[in-house]
Design an enzyme around this catalytic site. Sequence first.
Site, mmCIF file in Angstrom:
data_model
loop_
_atom_site.group_PDB
_atom_site.id
_atom_site.type_symbol
_atom_site.label_atom_id
_atom_site.label_comp_id
_atom_site.label_asym_id
_atom_site.label_seq_id
_atom_site.Cartn_x
_atom_site.Cartn_y
_atom_site.Cartn_z
ATOM 1 C CG ASP A 144 6.893 11.107 -2.088
ATOM 2 O OD1 ASP A 144 7.622 11.006 -1.078
ATOM 3 O OD2 ASP A 144 6.708 10.183 -2.895
ATOM 4 C CE LYS A 211 6.115 9.748 -6.558
ATOM 5 N NZ LYS A 211 5.278 9.933 -5.350
ATOM 6 C CE LYS A 247 7.482 6.879 -4.711
ATOM 7 N NZ LYS A 247 6.828 7.429 -3.499
#
Length: 311
Positions: A144, A211, A247
């Site tokens: 991430d 995300k 996400k």
Amino acid sequence: MTAVLPDVARSELRQFLSGLPGVDQVGAEARAAGLFTRSIKTTAKAWAIDTAIRMVDLTTLEGADTPGKVRSLCAKAVHPDADAPPVAAVCVYPDLVATAVDALGGSSVAVASVATAFPSGRASPDTKLRDVRDAVAAGADEIDMVIDRGAFLAGRYQQVFDEIVATKEACVGTGSTAHLKVILETGELVTLDNVRRASWLALLAGGDFIKTSTGKVTPAATPPVALTMLQAVRDFHATTGSARGVKLAGGIRSSKDAVRYLVMVNEVAGEGWLDPALFRFGASSLLNDLLLQRHKLATGAYDGADYVTVD
């Protein structure tokens, strides 16, 4: 470069991003609010709760994290409750990846690691990439990364694009096939137009997921932002044939909100995105509420707070 919209050359990146249709802020807010009013019956709710559990990236990203805390979180990730499904992943800092890999060995739960000078992204490119390589070398299945929001807001789109491409290359180097989630930190992007541009930039650069946030900035995941990002992956798929994930992270703590977001995923991106391979919740406390609501559906009674562990 991993995946590019039909021949968008480097010199055309700014022109392409600037040419994206603007987001109707009022319309997006109204559509998101409308989707959040949908009611779900008991049988569908039970399915939605288990689906949401499978989509959780169970996360601990605190300076006080210890190997013992990570092992405990991993045990919960594999067996959240007696017959509950496992979560999608456990997300930790790079120095605790090896601990998580060891604790999750043989399970279906992936190990995710934040990287690239999380959460600020303020470091040299070499430092950011070393962060990624260390996590991948320790066994991370997913990375991430955070984008440089200062560069994006200053209009240096190529710089942000190149950093995502380099990070993706670090994820797949030396035999690794780690997936890349690109954190936009939407709370700092100010407008939905910027959220749309950043989403497309990340997708064009090869991000496997986009995300919302680090969870360290407010606001984080919001319904209009989620709507805009889901539209981006839907349109990207329609244009390129490549399915990418979304996400949502930061501020999602209740089962009610998680189920509402699943309704939005189904209505905006499509049923195919109701899968952990294409949709995740980044959360630390959400799982507990999902387990409490799951048990309530099974028994008809509410449990006390001590029914679940406090992470």
